[in-house]
Design a protein around this motif. Structure first.
Motif, PDB file in Angstrom:
ATOM      1  N   GLY A 147       5.435   4.971  -1.468  1.00  0.00           N
ATOM      2  CA  GLY A 147       5.522   6.074  -0.524  1.00  0.00           C
ATOM      3  C   GLY A 147       4.257   6.904  -0.533  1.00  0.00           C
ATOM      4  N   LEU A 148       4.428   8.208  -0.321  1.00  0.00           N
ATOM      5  CA  LEU A 148       3.272   9.111  -0.328  1.00  0.00           C
ATOM      6  C   LEU A 148       2.727   9.282  -1.741  1.00  0.00           C
ATOM      7  CD1 LEU A 148       1.482  11.168   1.260  1.00  0.00           C
ATOM      8  CD2 LEU A 148       3.188  12.896   0.673  1.00  0.00           C
ATOM      9  N   ARG A 149       3.644   9.478  -2.713  1.00  0.00           N
ATOM     10  CA  ARG A 149       3.213   9.749  -4.089  1.00  0.00           C
ATOM     11  C   ARG A 149       4.129   9.086  -5.111  1.00  0.00           C
ATOM     12  NH1 ARG A 149       2.544  16.133  -2.679  1.00  0.00           N
ATOM     13  NH2 ARG A 149       0.440  16.040  -1.794  1.00  0.00           N
ATOM     14  N   HIS A 150       4.905   8.102  -4.707  1.00  0.00           N
ATOM     15  CA  HIS A 150       5.774   7.433  -5.670  1.00  0.00           C
ATOM     16  C   HIS A 150       5.889   5.945  -5.350  1.00  0.00           C
ATOM     17  CE1 HIS A 150       8.870   7.764  -2.540  1.00  0.00           C
ATOM     18  NE2 HIS A 150       9.746   7.106  -3.294  1.00  0.00           N
ATOM     19  N   THR A 151       6.319   5.185  -6.351  1.00  0.00           N
ATOM     20  CA  THR A 151       6.455   3.733  -6.241  1.00  0.00           C
ATOM     21  C   THR A 151       7.816   3.319  -6.780  1.00  0.00           C
ATOM     22  OG1 THR A 151       4.070   3.415  -6.538  1.00  0.00           O
ATOM     23  CG2 THR A 151       5.470   1.499  -6.954  1.00  0.00           C
ATOM     24  N   ALA A 152       8.426   2.341  -6.123  1.00  0.00           N
ATOM     25  CA  ALA A 152       9.689   1.769  -6.592  1.00  0.00           C
ATOM     26  C   ALA A 152       9.568   0.261  -6.640  1.00  0.00           C
ATOM     27  CB  ALA A 152      10.838   2.178  -5.674  1.00  0.00           C
ATOM     28  N   SER A 208      -5.260   5.780  -6.419  1.00  0.00           N
ATOM     29  CA  SER A 208      -4.905   7.110  -6.922  1.00  0.00           C
ATOM     30  C   SER A 208      -3.723   7.033  -7.882  1.00  0.00           C
ATOM     31  CB  SER A 208      -4.549   8.041  -5.761  1.00  0.00           C
ATOM     32  OG  SER A 208      -4.080   9.278  -6.266  1.00  0.00           O
ATOM     33  N   ASN A 209      -3.885   7.710  -9.032  1.00  0.00           N
ATOM     34  CA  ASN A 209      -2.784   7.819  -9.994  1.00  0.00           C
ATOM     35  C   ASN A 209      -2.558   9.278 -10.364  1.00  0.00           C
ATOM     36  OD1 ASN A 209      -0.796   6.538 -11.697  1.00  0.00           O
ATOM     37  ND2 ASN A 209      -2.082   7.042 -13.459  1.00  0.00           N
ATOM     38  N   SER A 210      -2.917  10.186  -9.450  1.00  0.00           N
ATOM     39  CA  SER A 210      -2.871  11.621  -9.769  1.00  0.00           C
ATOM     40  C   SER A 210      -1.453  12.124 -10.000  1.00  0.00           C
ATOM     41  CB  SER A 210      -3.543  12.423  -8.655  1.00  0.00           C
ATOM     42  OG  SER A 210      -2.995  12.083  -7.396  1.00  0.00           O
ATOM     43  N   TYR A 211      -0.449  11.378  -9.532  1.00  0.00           N
ATOM     44  CA  TYR A 211       0.951  11.760  -9.763  1.00  0.00           C
ATOM     45  C   TYR A 211       1.667  10.742 -10.653  1.00  0.00           C
ATOM     46  CZ  TYR A 211       0.191  15.133  -6.036  1.00  0.00           C
ATOM     47  OH  TYR A 211      -0.293  16.174  -5.287  1.00  0.00           O
ATOM     48  N   GLY A 212       0.907   9.826 -11.238  1.00  0.00           N
ATOM     49  CA  GLY A 212       1.527   8.779 -12.047  1.00  0.00           C
ATOM     50  C   GLY A 212       2.149   7.676 -11.211  1.00  0.00           C
ATOM     51  N   GLN A 213       1.782   7.621  -9.919  1.00  0.00           N
ATOM     52  CA  GLN A 213       2.425   6.683  -9.004  1.00  0.00           C
ATOM     53  C   GLN A 213       2.084   5.214  -9.274  1.00  0.00           C
ATOM     54  OE1 GLN A 213      -0.011   8.989  -8.291  1.00  0.00           O
ATOM     55  NE2 GLN A 213      -0.677   8.792  -6.156  1.00  0.00           N
ATOM     56  N   LEU A 214       1.081   4.971 -10.112  1.00  0.00           N
ATOM     57  CA  LEU A 214       0.754   3.587 -10.479  1.00  0.00           C
ATOM     58  C   LEU A 214       1.516   3.131 -11.725  1.00  0.00           C
ATOM     59  CD1 LEU A 214      -3.123   3.456  -9.918  1.00  0.00           C
ATOM     60  CD2 LEU A 214      -1.281   2.915  -8.306  1.00  0.00           C
ATOM     61  N   GLY A 215       2.227   4.062 -12.354  1.00  0.00           N
ATOM     62  CA  GLY A 215       2.934   3.695 -13.581  1.00  0.00           C
ATOM     63  C   GLY A 215       2.002   3.588 -14.772  1.00  0.00           C
ATOM     64  N   VAL A 216       0.855   4.271 -14.673  1.00  0.00           N
ATOM     65  CA  VAL A 216      -0.144   4.292 -15.746  1.00  0.00           C
ATOM     66  C   VAL A 216      -0.223   5.718 -16.282  1.00  0.00           C
ATOM     67  CG1 VAL A 216      -2.581   3.917 -16.310  1.00  0.00           C
ATOM     68  CG2 VAL A 216      -1.449   2.441 -14.630  1.00  0.00           C
ATOM     69  N   PRO A 217      -0.278   5.919 -17.614  1.00  0.00           N
ATOM     70  CA  PRO A 217      -0.316   7.276 -18.170  1.00  0.00           C
ATOM     71  C   PRO A 217      -1.410   8.138 -17.550  1.00  0.00           C
ATOM     72  CG  PRO A 217      -0.021   5.681 -19.929  1.00  0.00           C
ATOM     73  CD  PRO A 217      -0.265   4.888 -18.676  1.00  0.00           C
ATOM     74  N   CYS A 260       0.836  -1.202   0.000  1.00  0.00           N
ATOM     75  CA  CYS A 260       0.000   0.000   0.000  1.00  0.00           C
ATOM     76  C   CYS A 260       0.866   1.245   0.000  1.00  0.00           C
ATOM     77  CB  CYS A 260      -0.881   0.049   1.250  1.00  0.00           C
ATOM     78  SG  CYS A 260      -2.123  -1.236   1.346  1.00  0.00           S
ATOM     79  N   GLY A 261       0.432   2.262  -0.768  1.00  0.00           N
ATOM     80  CA  GLY A 261       0.942   3.611  -0.627  1.00  0.00           C
ATOM     81  C   GLY A 261      -0.070   4.412   0.176  1.00  0.00           C
ATOM     82  N   TRP A 262       0.013   5.733   0.102  1.00  0.00           N
ATOM     83  CA  TRP A 262      -0.896   6.574   0.885  1.00  0.00           C
ATOM     84  C   TRP A 262      -2.352   6.297   0.537  1.00  0.00           C
ATOM     85  CZ3 TRP A 262      -1.289   9.161   5.136  1.00  0.00           C
ATOM     86  CH2 TRP A 262      -2.280  10.130   5.307  1.00  0.00           C
ATOM     87  N   ASP A 263      -2.704   6.416  -0.751  1.00  0.00           N
ATOM     88  CA  ASP A 263      -4.083   6.152  -1.177  1.00  0.00           C
ATOM     89  C   ASP A 263      -4.090   5.344  -2.473  1.00  0.00           C
ATOM     90  OD1 ASP A 263      -3.101   8.158  -2.773  1.00  0.00           O
ATOM     91  OD2 ASP A 263      -4.702   9.607  -2.369  1.00  0.00           O
ATOM     92  N   PHE A 264      -3.133   4.453  -2.602  1.00  0.00           N
ATOM     93  CA  PHE A 264      -3.027   3.585  -3.776  1.00  0.00           C
ATOM     94  C   PHE A 264      -2.442   2.246  -3.339  1.00  0.00           C
ATOM     95  CE2 PHE A 264       0.581   6.350  -3.345  1.00  0.00           C
ATOM     96  CZ  PHE A 264       1.710   5.667  -3.767  1.00  0.00           C
ATOM     97  N   SER A 265      -2.601   1.241  -4.180  1.00  0.00           N
ATOM     98  CA  SER A 265      -2.261  -0.125  -3.766  1.00  0.00           C
ATOM     99  C   SER A 265      -1.754  -0.917  -4.962  1.00  0.00           C
ATOM    100  CB  SER A 265      -3.501  -0.851  -3.211  1.00  0.00           C
ATOM    101  OG  SER A 265      -4.189  -0.072  -2.256  1.00  0.00           O
ATOM    102  N   CYS A 266      -1.115  -2.052  -4.663  1.00  0.00           N
ATOM    103  CA  CYS A 266      -0.732  -2.964  -5.728  1.00  0.00           C
ATOM    104  C   CYS A 266      -0.584  -4.377  -5.184  1.00  0.00           C
ATOM    105  CB  CYS A 266       0.566  -2.513  -6.408  1.00  0.00           C
ATOM    106  SG  CYS A 266       2.045  -2.834  -5.442  1.00  0.00           S
ATOM    107  N   SER A 322       6.910  11.256 -13.284  1.00  0.00           N
ATOM    108  CA  SER A 322       6.835  10.240 -14.332  1.00  0.00           C
ATOM    109  C   SER A 322       5.542   9.462 -14.170  1.00  0.00           C
ATOM    110  CB  SER A 322       8.031   9.282 -14.240  1.00  0.00           C
ATOM    111  OG  SER A 322       7.953   8.287 -15.250  1.00  0.00           O
ATOM    112  N   ASP A 323       4.888   9.141 -15.295  1.00  0.00           N
ATOM    113  CA  ASP A 323       3.680   8.319 -15.224  1.00  0.00           C
ATOM    114  C   ASP A 323       3.926   6.946 -15.851  1.00  0.00           C
ATOM    115  OD1 ASP A 323       3.738   9.014 -17.871  1.00  0.00           O
ATOM    116  OD2 ASP A 323       1.817  10.077 -17.884  1.00  0.00           O
ATOM    117  N   ARG A 324       5.180   6.556 -15.888  1.00  0.00           N
ATOM    118  CA  ARG A 324       5.543   5.189 -16.274  1.00  0.00           C
ATOM    119  C   ARG A 324       6.820   4.824 -15.518  1.00  0.00           C
ATOM    120  NH1 ARG A 324       9.757   5.352 -20.154  1.00  0.00           N
ATOM    121  NH2 ARG A 324      10.166   7.471 -20.870  1.00  0.00           N
TER     122      ARG A 324
END
Length: 370
Positions: free
Chosen positions: A147-152, A112-121, A93-99, A180-182
């Motif tokens: 994290g809050l708005r990013h994924t690694a 949430s993908n408002s910052y591209g944190q899901l890696g989706v355009p 889980c991130g702040w308001d997104f998941s995988c 980045s959104d990818r």
């Protein structure tokens, strides 16, 4: 097997059937797993995911961005039926997104993908929403952190790939890539074995080199660099922290980092305004050096980190906690900050054993077996 929980519950993320400010004492959670066992729990800002030993997903809590992968918010851990055909091996889980990582090592992302944190355009807007239902990405992921708005992620080659907000350098892609959104490959790191995203930073460990790689926000010394000189780092810096043994876990809160080592000791650094570092005293100075400590002379069996607190299981079946305590994150009634490892008042019998611990945001879960 029994599940216990405590901490912040404003969105029903503890799964006890109600949403309220907090649950102050360890409380039993009723969850129906259809004769399965708990394999893993992941905690976001206000939501919780649970994975059973057959790879089935359950969720509860905050759902404003569909981070539960369902249409409605629920206050009990319920089966996530839209993903019932998928077998997961890992959930994050991130702040308001998941995988979730599937059994064939692909990544499914949602929320949430408002910052591209899901890696989706994220553009064009008429085709892509800022709130995503589950989508399967053609990405191999062995390790994931959010994290809050990013994924690694780390793939099977040990490469690091990041996506999302990079304003603080947390993507490690240089100062010309602030979002980045990818997923893009992070250059200049070794073969990574552990990775952790903080609020606005990323830390990674290379077992082969016994070296730490850091990038992102360093305002609180969370990158082990002088915060006055290095406020933000946009590309990975390799740091030799003189660790000659295996790292069991690399964990990050919002602005602090913990390394759990093979000999049972804990190394901590970063912000300590709420006692996150467990060092006996509060400090509003930034800690760009390492504190090494043990939990009351006990050997650590497991450790879990929330946004600004830590819970730790010792080999003698006792549970300890420290850090931010405003929502009884530690279950200890000693004020808003617990500055050193303190025994959690978990009332269990001698024949009961704590086998799993989880933390995130301001919530906690422990699994107890007879």
């Amino acid at each position: 097997m029994a599940l216990w929980t405590w901490g912040a519950n404003s969105h029903g993320q503890l799964g006890v059937g109600i949403a309220n400010e907090q649950i102050e004492k360890p409380t039993k959670v009723e969850v129906h797993l259809y004769h399965c066992k708990i394999n893993q729990i992941a905690c976001g800002g206000g939501h919780t995911l649970l994975l059973d030993n057959e790879g089935k997903l359950y969720a509860c809590g905050w759902n404003s961005k569909l981070q539960l992968a369902r249409e409605t918010e629920v206050h009990k851990l319920e089966r996530t039926w839209p993903l019932s055909g998928v077998t997961f091996t890992n959930i994050v889980c991130g702040w308001d997104f998941s995988c979730g990582v599937t059994d064939d090592q692909f990544l499914i992302v949602w929320g949430s993908n408002s910052y591209g944190q899901l890696g989706v355009p994220t553009t064009p807007k008429e085709y892509f929403s800022e709130i995503m239902k589950p989508i399967r990405l053609p990405i191999n992921a062995v390790l994931v952190s959010m994290g809050l708005r990013h994924t690694a992620i780390v793939n099977s080659k040990g490469e690091v790939w990041t996506t999302g907000c990079g304003r603080h350098g947390q993507l490690g892609l240089g100062n010309s890539v602030l979002s980045s959104d990818r997923f893009q490959k992070v250059e200049g790191v070794g073969k990574i074995s552990h990775i952790a995203c903080g609020q606005n930073h990323t830390v990674a460990w290379c077992s082969e080199e016994r070296a730490l790689y850091v990038w992102g926000d360093n305002k609180h010394g969370q990158l082990l660099l002088c915060s006055e000189k290095y406020k933000k780092i946009y590309t990975p810096n390799k740091i030799d922290i003189d660790v000659k043994q295996e790292v069991k876990k690399l964990l990050s809160g919002w602005t602090n980092v913990i390394l759990w080592l093979e000999d049972g000791s804990l190394l901590a650094w970063g912000r300590n305004n709420n006692g996150q570092l467990g060092t006996d005293k509060l400090s509003h100075q930034e800690h760009s050096h390492i504190s090494s400590f043990q939990v009351k002379g006990r050997e650590v069996k497991d450790v879990a980190v929330g946004s600004e607190h830590t819970i730790c299981l010792a080999t003698d079946n006792t549970l300890w906690a420290w850090g931010w305590n405003e929502h009884f994150n530690t279950a200890i009634d000693l004020g808003h900050q617990i500055v050193k490892p303190t025994l959690v008042p978990l009332e269990i019998d001698k024949n009961q054993k704590i086998t799993q611990i989880y933390a995130g945001g301001a919530q906690n879960f422990v699994v107890i077996e007879e």
